[in-house]
Write a protein that holds these residues in place. Structure first.
Motif, PDB file in Angstrom:
ATOM      1  N   TYR A   1       0.833  -1.204   0.000  1.00  0.00           N
ATOM      2  CA  TYR A   1       0.000   0.000   0.000  1.00  0.00           C
ATOM      3  C   TYR A   1       0.865   1.251   0.000  1.00  0.00           C
TER       4      TYR A   1
ATOM      5  N   LEU B   1      -7.258  -1.670  -7.805  1.00  0.00           N
ATOM      6  CA  LEU B   1      -6.085  -1.086  -8.457  1.00  0.00           C
ATOM      7  C   LEU B   1      -6.393  -0.953  -9.937  1.00  0.00           C
TER       8      LEU B   1
ATOM      9  N   TYR C   1      -5.020   3.499  -6.994  1.00  0.00           N
ATOM     10  CA  TYR C   1      -5.810   2.762  -6.000  1.00  0.00           C
ATOM     11  C   TYR C   1      -7.091   3.512  -5.688  1.00  0.00           C
TER      12      TYR C   1
ATOM     13  N   LYS D   1      -1.353  -7.111  -6.778  1.00  0.00           N
ATOM     14  CA  LYS D   1      -1.395  -6.181  -5.649  1.00  0.00           C
ATOM     15  C   LYS D   1      -0.040  -6.032  -4.968  1.00  0.00           C
TER      16      LYS D   1
END
Length: 383
Positions: free
Chosen positions: A68, A143, A83, A346
């Motif tokens: 992240y 995403l 995102y 991810k």
């Protein structure tokens, strides 16, 4: 003849992230892609992928906060939204697979919100998930896949990287300097990193190495939300019970309308084995679409009963569905990342960072031992 510190083969999400991380660390880097860019032949095509902190394996749950953070840094560097936070629900009937998600998150002290069947239906209206339990992952979301790949590539180029597209690899000569011959040129590199998805074994076979990889041909289906029903602020969904596919329970996932307005993406994790990624567009009996259609009709009546759009993607699976991130056992300057098993996108920023650290012999941000090829030393792989 051009010479580079690092040559990366494959400009999908993993190769693009790896090339970006290498040049960010000061390496003169070449990124090679066999197809014209962008293309829809591999695993990085399409508009959206699910991201989430919830994982059933602590190995990946530990890596997600870093992912992240790195996505956010890329967004800032490229001034691009990659995102979108939607929240997500992971559901299932009482079984081990569902419980593992909750257990891992609690052990890592990550926010966990347990959901009853009524709360599930409230978050995803007009569904029939009665008899299910679930957890809510507030940080889950989407995403934007095409933007993510392009952002890594554009940031790589701005930092001085070289990107060669529509150049198929023809030959690899090993040694202290790796010599790469393509259909258009010859390049020397101190190190080589292969991130070629389902083409990985075609490349590594030139180096007498075969990884335990099984490409799958996966159907990506988009279903129209019926008129008058809620179309915005829907969460991403993972049903760990999923569907029965050839005697195996394959999970089902869904993402809210992003690629196509008013269309919800619903797919299953499974698909037919693909013997050769260069011949992926063969006959199709529609079996997977029928299975997903039955699921949608049973649990998601807010969608039309048949998909309006069907696309394809390739998963490259390993036997244990864990990644392979390692170096060639006989060539210490050749590395590879492969077998991301349908859940790698991810974590692409982390994978690229790990590979760049391995090439430069730096301490890795996370322990890479679980991704070692040697865990398969009793398999048929040539080690």
């Amino acid at each position: 003849m051009e010479e580079f510190d690092v040559i990366v083969v494959g400009a999908g999400i993993m190769g693009s992230s790896t090339a970006y991380n290498c040049i960010k660390k000061g390496c003169k880097t070449l990124l090679l892609e066999q197809f014209p860019l962008p293309h829809a032949r591999g695993s990085s095509t399409g508009h959206s992928r699910i991201t989430r902190k919830a994982y059933s394996k602590e190995l990946y749950a530990n890596m997600m906060p870093e992912a992240y953070k790195l996505w956010s840094e890329l967004e800032t560097e490229t001034n691009t939204q990659i995102y979108k936070k939607t929240g997500g629900i992971i559901i299932g009937k009482a079984n081990v697979r569902y419980s593992e998600y909750e257990k891992v998150l609690k052990e890592l002290k990550t926010e966990v919100l347990s959901l009853t069947e009524n709360e599930i239906v409230e978050m995803l209206p007009n569904t029939n998930y009665y008899g299910f339990q679930g957890i809510c992952d507030p940080e889950a979301g989407v995403l934007f896949a095409d933007k993510a790949v392009k952002s890594f590539q554009s940031a790589f180029l701005r930092r001085g990287g070289s990107l060669k597209e529509n150049e198929k690899l023809v030959n690899i000569s090993t040694g202290s300097i790796v010599k790469i011959t393509t259909t258009k040129g010859i390049y020397n590199g101190k190190s080589l990193i292969v991130c070629a998805g389902s083409w990985t074994n075609k490349i590594l076979s030139e180096l007498d190495l075969k990884l335990p990889l099984n490409p799958r041909y996966v159907k990506v289906c988009y279903w129209k939300v019926k008129d008058g029903l809620k179309k915005s602020n829907l969460p991403v969904l993972i049903d760990v019970n999923g569907v029965n596919y050839h005697g195996v329970r394959e999970g089902v996932y869904g993402t809210p309308p992003e690629e196509y307005p008013d269309f919800y993406k619903v797919c299953m994790h499974g698909g037919k084995d693909l013997s050769d990624p260069d011949f992926r567009d063969g006959s199709d009996d529609g079996e997977e679409v029928k299975i997903i259609s039955n699921y949608v009709s049973k649990y998601m009546p807010f969608l039309d009963s048949r998909p309006a759009i069907v696309e394809t993607c390739i998963y490259t699976m390993t036997p244990d569905e864990d990644y392979i991130i390692d170096r060639h056992p006989n060539c210490n300057n050749i590395f590879f990342g492969a077998g991301f098993s349908g859940h790698g996108f991810k974590l692409a920023p982390v994978v690229g960072k790990l590979l760049s650290e391995m090439v430069l012999k730096q301490p890795t941000t996370f322990n890479t031992a679980p991704f070692s090829l040697h865990r398969f030393r009793n398999s048929t792989s040539k080690l």
